[in-house]
Scaffold this active site. Structure first.
Site, PDB file in Angstrom:
ATOM      1  N   CYS A  59      20.925 -32.622  24.709  1.00 38.98           N
ATOM      2  CA  CYS A  59      20.522 -32.759  25.632  1.00 38.98           C
ATOM      3  C   CYS A  59      21.498 -33.736  26.138  1.00 38.98           C
ATOM      4  O   CYS A  59      21.190 -34.493  27.743  1.00 38.98           O
ATOM      5  CB  CYS A  59      19.111 -33.195  25.068  1.00 38.98           C
ATOM      6  SG  CYS A  59      18.538 -32.395  24.362  1.00 38.98           S
ATOM      7  N   CYS A  62      23.916 -34.261  29.526  1.00 37.63           N
ATOM      8  CA  CYS A  62      23.237 -34.380  31.117  1.00 37.63           C
ATOM      9  C   CYS A  62      22.557 -35.265  30.880  1.00 37.63           C
ATOM     10  O   CYS A  62      22.339 -35.797  31.698  1.00 37.63           O
ATOM     11  CB  CYS A  62      22.448 -32.755  31.021  1.00 37.63           C
ATOM     12  SG  CYS A  62      23.466 -31.467  31.584  1.00 37.63           S
ATOM     13  N   HIS A  63      21.874 -35.813  30.194  1.00 33.79           N
ATOM     14  CA  HIS A  63      20.946 -36.956  29.841  1.00 33.79           C
ATOM     15  C   HIS A  63      21.531 -38.041  29.293  1.00 33.79           C
ATOM     16  O   HIS A  63      21.361 -39.225  29.787  1.00 33.79           O
ATOM     17  CB  HIS A  63      19.363 -36.816  29.542  1.00 33.79           C
ATOM     18  CG  HIS A  63      18.603 -35.725  29.515  1.00 33.79           C
ATOM     19  ND1 HIS A  63      18.341 -35.330  30.775  1.00 33.79           N
ATOM     20  CD2 HIS A  63      18.167 -34.302  29.807  1.00 33.79           C
ATOM     21  CE1 HIS A  63      17.193 -34.956  31.098  1.00 33.79           C
ATOM     22  NE2 HIS A  63      17.956 -33.554  30.355  1.00 33.79           N
ATOM     23  N   MET A 101      16.858 -27.065  34.612  1.00 37.76           N
ATOM     24  CA  MET A 101      16.950 -27.517  32.988  1.00 37.76           C
ATOM     25  C   MET A 101      17.260 -26.160  32.432  1.00 37.76           C
ATOM     26  O   MET A 101      16.094 -25.765  32.531  1.00 37.76           O
ATOM     27  CB  MET A 101      16.183 -28.955  33.156  1.00 37.76           C
ATOM     28  CG  MET A 101      15.796 -28.716  32.123  1.00 37.76           C
ATOM     29  SD  MET A 101      15.309 -29.912  30.817  1.00 37.76           S
ATOM     30  CE  MET A 101      15.407 -29.285  29.039  1.00 37.76           C
ATOM     31  N   HIS A 344      30.941 -35.374  38.155  1.00 36.73           N
ATOM     32  CA  HIS A 344      31.191 -33.988  37.504  1.00 36.73           C
ATOM     33  C   HIS A 344      32.377 -33.294  36.688  1.00 36.73           C
ATOM     34  O   HIS A 344      33.769 -34.030  36.578  1.00 36.73           O
ATOM     35  CB  HIS A 344      29.748 -33.515  37.136  1.00 36.73           C
ATOM     36  CG  HIS A 344      29.471 -31.982  35.584  1.00 36.73           C
ATOM     37  ND1 HIS A 344      28.908 -33.166  34.695  1.00 36.73           N
ATOM     38  CD2 HIS A 344      29.748 -31.110  35.679  1.00 36.73           C
ATOM     39  CE1 HIS A 344      28.835 -31.925  33.921  1.00 36.73           C
ATOM     40  NE2 HIS A 344      29.046 -30.899  34.913  1.00 36.73           N
ATOM     41  N   HIS A 386      28.258 -27.634  41.663  1.00 34.69           N
ATOM     42  CA  HIS A 386      28.837 -27.055  40.084  1.00 34.69           C
ATOM     43  C   HIS A 386      30.135 -26.240  40.347  1.00 34.69           C
ATOM     44  O   HIS A 386      29.865 -25.655  40.428  1.00 34.69           O
ATOM     45  CB  HIS A 386      27.314 -26.564  39.436  1.00 34.69           C
ATOM     46  CG  HIS A 386      28.323 -26.533  37.635  1.00 34.69           C
ATOM     47  ND1 HIS A 386      29.318 -26.146  37.088  1.00 34.69           N
ATOM     48  CD2 HIS A 386      28.159 -27.594  36.826  1.00 34.69           C
ATOM     49  CE1 HIS A 386      30.063 -26.200  36.395  1.00 34.69           C
ATOM     50  NE2 HIS A 386      28.837 -27.394  35.696  1.00 34.69           N
TER      51      HIS A 386
HETATM   52 FE1  DHE Z   1      31.037 -27.937  30.732  1.00 38.49          FE
HETATM   53  C1  DHE Z   1      33.844 -27.680  32.488  1.00 38.49           C
HETATM   54  C2  DHE Z   1      30.743 -30.681  30.793  1.00 38.49           C
HETATM   55  C3  DHE Z   1      27.461 -27.797  29.813  1.00 38.49           C
HETATM   56  C4  DHE Z   1      31.365 -24.441  30.341  1.00 38.49           C
HETATM   57  N1  DHE Z   1      31.954 -28.642  31.662  1.00 38.49           N
HETATM   58  C5  DHE Z   1      33.106 -29.139  32.532  1.00 38.49           C
HETATM   59  C6  DHE Z   1      33.877 -30.196  32.714  1.00 38.49           C
HETATM   60  C7  DHE Z   1      32.802 -31.629  32.818  1.00 38.49           C
HETATM   61  C8  DHE Z   1      31.312 -30.547  31.411  1.00 38.49           C
HETATM   62  C9  DHE Z   1      32.759 -32.426  33.228  1.00 38.49           C
HETATM   63  C10 DHE Z   1      34.909 -30.778  33.768  1.00 38.49           C
HETATM   64  C11 DHE Z   1      36.129 -30.532  32.547  1.00 38.49           C
HETATM   65  C12 DHE Z   1      37.769 -30.942  33.175  1.00 38.49           C
HETATM   66  O1  DHE Z   1      37.695 -30.151  34.421  1.00 38.49           O
HETATM   67  O2  DHE Z   1      38.615 -31.658  32.642  1.00 38.49           O
HETATM   68  N2  DHE Z   1      29.164 -28.914  30.928  1.00 38.49           N
HETATM   69  C13 DHE Z   1      29.466 -30.251  30.985  1.00 38.49           C
HETATM   70  C14 DHE Z   1      28.365 -30.920  30.531  1.00 38.49           C
HETATM   71  O3  DHE Z   1      27.861 -32.312  30.475  1.00 38.49           O
HETATM   72  C15 DHE Z   1      27.205 -29.583  30.372  1.00 38.49           C
HETATM   73  C16 DHE Z   1      26.541 -29.983  31.355  1.00 38.49           C
HETATM   74  C17 DHE Z   1      26.344 -29.772  29.006  1.00 38.49           C
HETATM   75  C18 DHE Z   1      27.422 -30.081  27.983  1.00 38.49           C
HETATM   76  O4  DHE Z   1      26.323 -30.726  26.792  1.00 38.49           O
HETATM   77  O5  DHE Z   1      28.029 -29.371  27.582  1.00 38.49           O
HETATM   78  C19 DHE Z   1      28.160 -28.467  30.907  1.00 38.49           C
HETATM   79  N3  DHE Z   1      29.433 -26.026  30.297  1.00 38.49           N
HETATM   80  C20 DHE Z   1      27.913 -26.382  30.040  1.00 38.49           C
HETATM   81  C21 DHE Z   1      27.823 -25.483  29.329  1.00 38.49           C
HETATM   82  O6  DHE Z   1      26.520 -24.947  29.169  1.00 38.49           O
HETATM   83  C22 DHE Z   1      29.010 -23.895  29.273  1.00 38.49           C
HETATM   84  C23 DHE Z   1      28.510 -22.786  30.192  1.00 38.49           C
HETATM   85  C24 DHE Z   1      29.486 -23.432  27.999  1.00 38.49           C
HETATM   86  C25 DHE Z   1      29.050 -24.745  26.554  1.00 38.49           C
HETATM   87  O7  DHE Z   1      30.781 -24.426  26.323  1.00 38.49           O
HETATM   88  O8  DHE Z   1      28.726 -25.598  26.297  1.00 38.49           O
HETATM   89  C26 DHE Z   1      29.601 -24.925  29.922  1.00 38.49           C
HETATM   90  N4  DHE Z   1      32.133 -26.316  31.464  1.00 38.49           N
HETATM   91  C27 DHE Z   1      32.427 -25.397  31.248  1.00 38.49           C
HETATM   92  C28 DHE Z   1      33.639 -24.365  31.443  1.00 38.49           C
HETATM   93  C29 DHE Z   1      34.042 -25.355  31.844  1.00 38.49           C
HETATM   94  C30 DHE Z   1      33.302 -26.481  31.834  1.00 38.49           C
HETATM   95  C31 DHE Z   1      34.268 -22.642  30.901  1.00 38.49           C
HETATM   96  C32 DHE Z   1      35.504 -25.356  32.774  1.00 38.49           C
HETATM   97  C33 DHE Z   1      35.444 -24.560  34.062  1.00 38.49           C
HETATM   98  C34 DHE Z   1      36.978 -24.020  34.639  1.00 38.49           C
HETATM   99  O9  DHE Z   1      37.460 -23.010  34.984  1.00 38.49           O
HETATM  100  O10 DHE Z   1      37.439 -25.161  34.578  1.00 38.49           O
END
Ligand code: DHE
Length: 553
Positions: A59, A62-63, A101, A344, A386
């Site tokens: 959680c 996001c929170h 969510m 984000h 997003h």
């Molecule tokens: Fe991500 C990118 C944060 C959930 C897969 N994710 C990012 C970035 C951030 C972030 C800040 C940008 C990084 C950068 O470019 O420097 N993501 C978060 C969260 O805070 C969130 C909402 C909840 C968490 O606790 O992580 C979250 N993200 C997810 C997922 O549920 C995903 C689908 C699978 C996982 O790994 O948990 C996921 N996030 C990704 C991916 C990228 C990403 C594959 C890079 C995308 C790209 O093409 O650059």
């Protein structure tokens, strides 16, 4: 008193993580409990430990770890949780919401008993966040292969610039795959839930960043790609980037590496060749309007400029974009630009001068002129943008466009980035088949006429398993492709090969499911390869070396 005790519990969780036990190992029954203000909810020490651990893993992204809210709302007792009570909170955690969510209960990620525990945890005060110092980082740092012992040229004839790094999220691994032959070259043990990979400026190294703040450096020139160094920046992180500038102010390409911490809120600069920590800078501070001091000011996305010795560091809760000049990595000069909240993910426009980042809680995209170090525009796009890193299209009549999808509604918005009428406004909106948002990533390539979009967070199972192909000239959806029935899971994240002729899509299942990375021909839109095997479990992000080096999306 309760906060202090809770702090001990939290510190113990983090100590477990620091010791390499992974994000979900918590010493149980070792700390005191906590209770709600009116005393009606009481958690034992063991329950606090377990609930903190579940909250942290599921959680907090996001929170917020302090539960003050960011992409998701505040979960403090005084804000809403004591009003919602255990039953109300359990319903949200079980069923999710249309706004994005996840339905943790229905997905089977959390059991009924775990949901009840977290619902009660949300009604007692949150734990405090301990520090993670340079000494802690130095204690963790491991240089497996010193620079002098690494090869000076590739030890193989493979097309390493077309390698892919595939995150096997819950396996704590990254697979390196030859994009030409589709062979799995190796699997690297990276640790808990790698979030993204970035490449060195040369492309020779992959760096992974885990949700435990751990960085893994992988040398792609070796016969078999090999981990050459490991570091740790924080207890929780999402972003990593290298220095890419080589120009009149000096050659900084691949000199430094930055990691953004969620917990604690800070950024750390490392030596990019060895991962030796150099400096740590807290991102705590005043929010954009200056009337609120934000203790949990987490670092979201980070990108490196190719034109200046700068990193763009997006501070989520304070809504500030920090331009960090790394020419002095010990005392980096920082320009702080007030924008919107909560920042984000985002990417560059086609010129590399402007960085566009989602301020998701305000349904906006912020445009920063990085070259001139100023805010350029703020664009209203739709409910919870997003973009991932977004997608860039050079359109025949509309000019240069940068696009973002949305979590909260069925819309991909194209913002005009080139000069002329309509600059920095949404000039086109694309609707995908079926209702609702849930789009996480979009991608295109200069050699392609297509934009690809996923929808893993849609409530509809068929849409979760589909990817949508859009013509970049007419903006018509030309095809919907669905994951073959034999694979359980959602379609997530898209990446082109170096030439821009194939698109790779991950099938994100549970640890029990052997799934695949599906490879589609970008012209015929046929499925041409299924990269699978017993090792292929929980694939999520996948990154092509060449496209990552050159910021092609
Ligand atoms: Fe991500 C990118 C944060 C959930 C897969 N994710 C990012 C970035 C951030 C972030 C800040 C940008 C990084 C950068 O470019 O420097 N993501 C978060 C969260 O805070 C969130 C909402 C909840 C968490 O606790 O992580 C979250 N993200 C997810 C997922 O549920 C995903 C689908 C699978 C996982 O790994 O948990 C996921 N996030 C990704 C991916 C990228 C990403 C594959 C890079 C995308 C790209 O093409 O650059």
């Amino acid at each position: 008193m309760w906060n202090k005790i809770a702090n001990i519990a939290f510190a113990l969780i983090f100590t477990a993580s620091l010791a390499g036990c992974g994000g979900s190992d918590t010493p149980s029954g070792v700390s005191a409990g906590a209770q709600s203000e009116d005393g009606s909810i009481v958690l034992t020490g063991a329950e606090m430990d377990r609930a903190s651990d579940i909250f942290f893993n599921t959680c907090a992204g996001c929170h917020g770890t302090l539960r003050k809210g960011a992409t998701g709302p505040s979960l403090l007792p005084e804000a809403r949780t004591s009003l919602l009570g255990t039953a109300g909170l359990s319903a949200f955690i079980t069923n999710g919401t249309p706004g994005g969510m996840p339905d943790w209960g229905r997905q089977g990620v959390l059991s009924e008993e775990e949901i009840d525990l977290v619902a009660r945890f949300l009604q007692v005060p949150p734990p405090e966040i301990p520090a993670f110092t340079l000494d802690d980082m130095n204690a963790f740092w491991k240089l497996h292969v010193p620079v002098a012992e690494r090869p000076t040229e590739p030890q193989h004839d493979r097309n390493w610039q077309n390698y892919f790094g595939v995150v096997l999220r819950d396996m704590g691994q990254v697979a390196i795959i030859d994009g030409d032959t589709k062979e799995k070259l190796t699997i690297i043990e990276t640790g808990f839930a790698v979030h993204i990979l970035r490449t060195s400026a040369s492309g020779r190294y992959f760096y992974s960043i885990g949700r435990d703040g751990k960085i893994t450096m992988i040398d792609l020139w070796m016969e078999t790609p090999t981990m050459v160094a490991e570091g740790k920046a924080s207890f929780d992180a999402r972003s990593v980037e290298v220095s890419k500038y080589n120009g009149p102010e000096g050659d900084f390409s691949d000199k430094y590496l930055i990691v953004g911490g969620y917990t604690p809120s800070h950024f750390v600069i490392f030596d990019a060749q060895t991962l030796e920590p150099i400096s740590v800078t807290s991102t705590e501070g005043y929010a954009l309007d200056g009337d609120e001091y934000v203790e949990e000011a987490r670092v979201a996305s980070i990108v490196a400029s190719h034109k200046d010795p700068l990193w763009v560091v997006n501070v989520k809760e304070s809504g500030m974009v920090w331009l960090v000049d790394y020419t002095d990595p010990v005392n980096p000069e920082i320009t702080k630009i007030a924008t919107a909240r909560f920042l984000h993910d985002g990417g560059w426009d086609l010129t590399g001068q402007y960085f566009l980042v989602a301020a998701n809680a305000e349904n906006k995209v912020v445009v920063v002129d990085v070259e001139n170090k100023e805010l350029e525009a703020i664009v209203e796009t739709g409910e919870t943008p997003h973009p991932g890193r977004g997608a860039n299209i050079d359109h025949s009549t509309l000019g240069n466009l940068w696009l973002t999808g949305h979590l909260g509604e069925n819309k991909i918005s194209a913002i005009k980035t080139s000069e002329g009428d309509g600059r920095w406004t949404v000039v086109k909106e694309i609707e995908l088949p079926g209702d609702g948002g849930g789009n996480l990533f979009i991608k295109t390539h200069p050699n392609s006429k297509h934009l690809w979009a996923d929808r893993p967070l849609n409530n509809n199972v068929d849409l979760q398993r589909s990817v949508f192909v859009v013509d970049t000239e007419s903006f018509e959806v030309v095809k919907t492709l669905t994951v073959p029935d034999k694979y359980a899971g959602r379609a997530v994240h898209l990446e082109y090969n170096k030439e821009g002729t194939e698109v790779w899509v991950a099938v994100w299942g549970t640890m029990e499911d052997v799934t695949a990375v599906l490879v589609y021909d970008d012209k015929t839109l046929e499925l041409i390869e299924e990269i699978t095997g017993d090792w292929m479990r929980t694939p999520t992000g996948h990154f092509n070396v060449y496209n990552t080096v050159h910021d092609i999306y």
